[in-house]
Design a protein around this motif. Structure first.
Motif, PDB file in Angstrom:
ATOM      1  N   LEU B  53       3.002  16.193   7.809  1.00 28.31           N
ATOM      2  CA  LEU B  53       2.671  17.616   7.902  1.00 28.31           C
ATOM      3  C   LEU B  53       3.207  18.385   6.699  1.00 28.31           C
ATOM      4  N   SER B  54       4.424  18.066   6.283  1.00 30.12           N
ATOM      5  CA  SER B  54       5.032  18.814   5.180  1.00 30.12           C
ATOM      6  C   SER B  54       4.255  18.601   3.884  1.00 30.12           C
ATOM      7  N   ASP B  55       3.494  17.517   3.828  1.00 26.89           N
ATOM      8  CA  ASP B  55       2.741  17.186   2.634  1.00 26.89           C
ATOM      9  C   ASP B  55       1.328  17.759   2.665  1.00 26.89           C
ATOM     10  N   ALA B  56       0.926  18.298   3.811  1.00 29.68           N
ATOM     11  CA  ALA B  56      -0.459  18.755   3.954  1.00 29.68           C
ATOM     12  C   ALA B  56      -0.587  20.238   3.595  1.00 29.68           C
ATOM     13  N   ALA B  57      -1.806  20.647   3.287  1.00 30.11           N
ATOM     14  CA  ALA B  57      -2.068  22.055   3.006  1.00 30.11           C
ATOM     15  C   ALA B  57      -1.677  22.886   4.225  1.00 30.11           C
ATOM     16  N   ASP B  58      -0.920  23.957   3.985  1.00 28.91           N
ATOM     17  CA  ASP B  58      -0.439  24.827   5.072  1.00 28.91           C
ATOM     18  C   ASP B  58       0.437  24.087   6.075  1.00 28.91           C
ATOM     19  N   CYS B  59       0.913  22.922   5.707  1.00 29.30           N
ATOM     20  CA  CYS B  59       1.717  22.134   6.646  1.00 29.30           C
ATOM     21  C   CYS B  59       0.996  21.942   7.973  1.00 29.30           C
ATOM     22  N   THR B  60      -0.308  21.762   7.880  1.00 24.34           N
ATOM     23  CA  THR B  60      -1.126  21.699   9.093  1.00 24.34           C
ATOM     24  C   THR B  60      -2.125  20.546   9.016  1.00 24.34           C
ATOM     25  N   LEU B  61      -2.255  19.812  10.105  1.00 21.20           N
ATOM     26  CA  LEU B  61      -3.260  18.751  10.193  1.00 21.20           C
ATOM     27  C   LEU B  61      -3.815  18.705  11.617  1.00 21.20           C
ATOM     28  N   ARG B  62      -5.041  18.202  11.726  1.00 22.84           N
ATOM     29  CA  ARG B  62      -5.570  17.909  13.046  1.00 22.84           C
ATOM     30  C   ARG B  62      -4.811  16.737  13.640  1.00 22.84           C
ATOM     31  N   MET B  63      -4.687  16.738  14.934  1.00 31.01           N
ATOM     32  CA  MET B  63      -4.007  15.633  15.611  1.00 31.01           C
ATOM     33  C   MET B  63      -4.639  14.295  15.262  1.00 31.01           C
ATOM     34  N   SER B  64      -5.945  14.253  15.247  1.00 27.61           N
ATOM     35  CA  SER B  64      -6.601  12.961  14.997  1.00 27.61           C
ATOM     36  C   SER B  64      -6.342  12.473  13.567  1.00 27.61           C
ATOM     37  N   THR B  65      -6.308  13.391  12.623  1.00 24.22           N
ATOM     38  CA  THR B  65      -5.991  13.003  11.251  1.00 24.22           C
ATOM     39  C   THR B  65      -4.559  12.489  11.172  1.00 24.22           C
ATOM     40  N   LEU B  66      -3.686  13.233  11.832  1.00 25.21           N
ATOM     41  CA  LEU B  66      -2.279  12.863  11.845  1.00 25.21           C
ATOM     42  C   LEU B  66      -2.078  11.494  12.497  1.00 25.21           C
ATOM     43  N   ALA B  67      -2.878  11.223  13.509  1.00 23.54           N
ATOM     44  CA  ALA B  67      -2.773   9.910  14.166  1.00 23.54           C
ATOM     45  C   ALA B  67      -3.135   8.797  13.190  1.00 23.54           C
ATOM     46  N   THR B  68      -4.156   9.033  12.396  1.00 24.74           N
ATOM     47  CA  THR B  68      -4.533   8.032  11.395  1.00 24.74           C
ATOM     48  C   THR B  68      -3.415   7.859  10.373  1.00 24.74           C
ATOM     49  N   TYR B  69      -2.921   8.966   9.844  1.00 25.09           N
ATOM     50  CA  TYR B  69      -1.864   8.887   8.838  1.00 25.09           C
ATOM     51  C   TYR B  69      -0.641   8.162   9.374  1.00 25.09           C
ATOM     52  N   SER B  70      -0.307   8.428  10.619  1.00 32.46           N
ATOM     53  CA  SER B  70       0.933   7.863  11.133  1.00 32.46           C
ATOM     54  C   SER B  70       0.666   6.562  11.873  1.00 32.46           C
ATOM     55  N   ASN B  71      -0.582   6.094  11.770  1.00 34.54           N
ATOM     56  CA  ASN B  71      -0.875   4.759  12.262  1.00 34.54           C
ATOM     57  C   ASN B  71      -0.593   4.619  13.746  1.00 34.54           C
ATOM     58  N   SER B  72      -0.866   5.654  14.507  1.00 34.88           N
ATOM     59  CA  SER B  72      -0.513   5.585  15.920  1.00 34.88           C
ATOM     60  C   SER B  72      -1.692   5.947  16.791  1.00 34.88           C
ATOM     61  N   SER B  73      -1.572   5.664  18.054  1.00 31.84           N
ATOM     62  CA  SER B  73      -2.569   6.110  19.009  1.00 31.84           C
ATOM     63  C   SER B  73      -2.417   7.613  19.210  1.00 31.84           C
ATOM     64  N   LEU B  74      -3.496   8.219  19.642  1.00 33.81           N
ATOM     65  CA  LEU B  74      -3.472   9.647  19.904  1.00 33.81           C
ATOM     66  C   LEU B  74      -2.481   9.956  21.020  1.00 33.81           C
ATOM     67  N   SER B  75      -2.397   9.050  21.963  1.00 33.20           N
ATOM     68  CA  SER B  75      -1.508   9.258  23.089  1.00 33.20           C
ATOM     69  C   SER B  75      -0.043   9.297  22.643  1.00 33.20           C
ATOM     70  N   ARG B  76       0.320   8.311  21.845  1.00 35.28           N
ATOM     71  CA  ARG B  76       1.691   8.276  21.354  1.00 35.28           C
ATOM     72  C   ARG B  76       1.995   9.522  20.533  1.00 35.28           C
ATOM     73  N   LEU B  77       1.042   9.886  19.686  1.00 32.97           N
ATOM     74  CA  LEU B  77       1.233  11.063  18.843  1.00 32.97           C
ATOM     75  C   LEU B  77       1.382  12.315  19.684  1.00 32.97           C
ATOM     76  N   SER B  78       0.530  12.440  20.696  1.00 31.59           N
ATOM     77  CA  SER B  78       0.567  13.623  21.543  1.00 31.59           C
ATOM     78  C   SER B  78       1.961  13.842  22.146  1.00 31.59           C
ATOM     79  N   ARG B  79       2.533  12.749  22.673  1.00 33.64           N
ATOM     80  CA  ARG B  79       3.882  12.892  23.230  1.00 33.64           C
ATOM     81  C   ARG B  79       4.918  13.204  22.178  1.00 33.64           C
ATOM     82  N   ALA B  80       4.827  12.528  21.032  1.00 40.12           N
ATOM     83  CA  ALA B  80       5.816  12.739  19.990  1.00 40.12           C
ATOM     84  C   ALA B  80       5.771  14.192  19.512  1.00 40.12           C
ATOM     85  N   VAL B  81       4.559  14.710  19.326  1.00 34.94           N
ATOM     86  CA  VAL B  81       4.433  16.095  18.885  1.00 34.94           C
ATOM     87  C   VAL B  81       4.938  17.036  19.975  1.00 34.94           C
ATOM     88  N   ALA B  82       4.686  16.681  21.226  1.00 32.37           N
ATOM     89  CA  ALA B  82       5.216  17.498  22.325  1.00 32.37           C
ATOM     90  C   ALA B  82       6.743  17.573  22.240  1.00 32.37           C
TER      91      ALA B  82
END
Lengths: 160, 160
Positions: B53-82
């Motif tokens: 996120l800190s590397d992205a424009a406006d420090c903002t990314l879609r969850m699905s993009t972030l899931a790809t970048y962080s090599n994780s499932s959407l589910s795992r990402l959702s909890r981690a972001v929570a």
DNA sequence: CAGCTTTACTTGCTTGGGAAAGTTAAACGG
DNA sequence: CCGTTTAACTTTCCCAAGCAAGTAAAGCTG
């Protein structure tokens, strides 16, 4: 953590190398686990335990020795062996010569299970690692892995 | 799974290489996680999210993009972001242009957190990997990692 | 030889991750 | 323009792992 991770202080070459290594670190264990789960309904960790036992005299090892071999905490091992015990692949008995130790042994069914699971695992490691590398690269990988693990050991306190 | 694992079909050289690599695969992620936890009270995965996120424009990314970048499932990402949201380092809002997307952004506190956590992480990777390898070995590691990850990708269906 | 310590586990508690079902919003077909 | 799909998450349920506390057997100590 494929291609993100610590940019700030790395030059481009290091950054790309780190990205590639980070991907490897995440994908290779996942690939091994997934094959093992799919083909044999075992985690890679459980397979490692049973393989270590199958390689030992009388298919028997102390829990603490097994923990060292499988690079795990005693707690994690204890639960994993408990799971394997419910499937009748492993059994535990107190060491007659010292009641503090627990001896874990493969049952006959456990031996069969290991024999059934091994070929697929070896195949996958071959395909993913050795078939994709030249003999020279294999030696390089060997050296590099040893160097990094030594550095980790030297860094101190947290191999189980 | 340090020095056990699939003996049967490997010659000695392959077996030793595999043992060394397996140890690396287990210890390096553990070392990174442990440093991150100790110094910044983050998992390596959470750090990866915030770094992306800190590397992205406006420090903002879609969850699905972030899931790809962080090599994780959407589910795992959702909890981690929570989790990160409860600490006020990240916040989520529905994408105004398409309500199905969720945008995750770093807060100011989150930005600070990343800046505070990064140097120690970079240092550790440097010490464990780059300082222990020659420049030639670093290039070798880069090539080898790319080869193996390509093989995994080719093998098929299970990068998230 | 009674009590404290150490060793080798095991177990309860809490937490994180995967799988699958649930939810909400766009898109599409008739 | 209403009903069905599809996409993008989120949530629930269950299991595995770490930590810390518990237990039981040896060993050591005065």
């Amino acid at each position: 953590m494929t291609d993100l991770s610590p940019a700030p202080a790395f030059d481009d070459e290091k950054l790309e190398t780190w990205a590639a290594l980070a991907t490897l670190l995440e994908w290779l264990p996942a690939a091994l686990d997934s094959q093992m789960q799919r083909d044999s309904d075992l985690t890679h960790f459980e397979y490692g335990i049973m393989f270590a036992l199958s390689d030992a005299a009388d298919c028997t090892l102390r829990m603490s020795t097994l923990a060292t071999y499988s690079n795990s905490s005693l707690s994690r091992l204890s639960r994993a062996v408990a799971r394997l015990e419910t499937k009748n692949w492993v059994c535990r008995v107190p060491d007659p010569s010292d009641g503090r130790y627990t001896l874990a042994s493969l049952t006959d069914g456990g031996r069969e299970k290991v024999e059934q699971a091994t070929p697929g695992h070896v195949d996958l490691v071959s395909r993913l690692v050795f078939d994709t590398l030249t003999p020279t690269q294999t030696r390089q990988l060997h050296n590099i892995s040893l160097r990094i693990t030594s550095a980790i050991r030297a860094e101190g306190g947290w191999q189980p």
